[in-house]
Design an enzyme around this catalytic site. Structure first.
Site, PDB file in Angstrom:
ATOM      1  N   CYS A  18     -59.088  27.771  35.056  1.00 47.05           N
ATOM      2  CA  CYS A  18     -60.467  27.323  35.116  1.00 47.05           C
ATOM      3  C   CYS A  18     -61.355  28.363  35.801  1.00 47.05           C
ATOM      4  CB  CYS A  18     -60.557  25.988  35.856  1.00 47.05           C
ATOM      5  SG  CYS A  18     -62.079  25.080  35.494  1.00 47.05           S
ATOM      6  N   ASP A 143     -57.777  16.797  43.265  1.00 51.13           N
ATOM      7  CA  ASP A 143     -58.306  18.032  43.837  1.00 51.13           C
ATOM      8  C   ASP A 143     -58.572  17.822  45.316  1.00 51.13           C
ATOM      9  OD1 ASP A 143     -59.230  20.622  43.999  1.00 51.13           O
ATOM     10  OD2 ASP A 143     -60.856  20.374  42.562  1.00 51.13           O
TER      11      ASP A 143
END
Length: 233
Positions: A18, A143
């Site tokens: 990402c 996360d």
């Protein structure tokens, strides 16, 4: 309607690279075996404008998923990005209430191939996971908590022990937060996700991917052997 699913690998764990800002980095990530390529539309050192995102994701080969990361976005912009970039997944990494998520995905359905919804959970405690137990998402990204106003890409991890018990099947779970080639095996053993998400852990500078670090991370992911069901269900 069939629920979109995260990549599943019989050997190793699927990988999303990402925070991509350069087509060359995206091409190399795909060449090295990344299962998903992600661009960030939210305020971040890795933020890209829509035109740049189109360029970055245009190099994705068949089979590589395209992911757009948004933070508390306008539904119309998400729909525009889905159409322009051919996004397979919309990742919501802000504080989006369920009502906004539904509105976003309703507008995104106008795309030729409607995307899946990946909702980020910023994990401090088990309560952060339970709070999203019934969220209308196809998959969930675990996360680290926000830092300095940034909702991701901070290079920090969270206490993986918090994720021993999850309100979703493991096949619907991705893991992010401070992952590197060195700690990946421990993280996957603790959380057992279907996919891992790396950004800062494979960079030489924010948004600039390092070829050696990407190669080491992808190789580490392929070496991991996960037990069979039931946790992938």
């Amino acid at each position: 309607m069939t629920r979109p699913t995260l990549p599943q690998r019989g050997r190793g764990v699927a990988v999303k690279v990402c925070g991509l800002t350069r087509p060359a980095d995206a091409a190399l990530a795909a060449e090295l075996g990344a299962d998903a390529l992600g661009v960030v539309f939210a305020p971040s050192p890795r933020q890209v404008v829509l035109a740049r995102a189109v360029e970055v994701l245009a190099v994705a080969p068949p089979g590589a998923l395209r992911v757009g990361v948004f933070v508390d976005p306008e539904p119309g912009f998400v729909a525009e990005a889905v159409g322009a970039c051919g996004l397979d997944w919309v990742q919501l990494s802000g504080r989006e209430p369920a009502e906004l998520a539904r509105e976003i995905m309703e507008e995104a359905k106008a795309a030729p191939a409607p995307p899946g919804l990946l909702k980020a959970a910023h994990v401090r405690s088990a309560g952060d996971l339970l709070a999203l137990a019934d969220y209308p998402a196809d998959a969930f990204l675990l996360d680290a908590p926000p830092r300095g106003g940034r909702m991701g890409g901070t290079g920090r991890s969270f206490d993986w022990r918090v994720a021993v018990d999850l309100p979703w099947a493991r096949g619907r779970v991705a893991l992010a937060g401070g992952l590197t080639a060195d700690n990946l095996a421990l993280a996957v053993a603790a959380v057992r996700p279907a996919m891992v998400d790396v950004s800062s852990g494979v960079e030489s500078a924010p948004g600039i991917k390092d070829a050696g670090r990407m190669r080491a991370f992808l190789e580490a992911a392929r070496r991991i052997e996960l037990e069979e069901d039931p946790w992938r269900g």
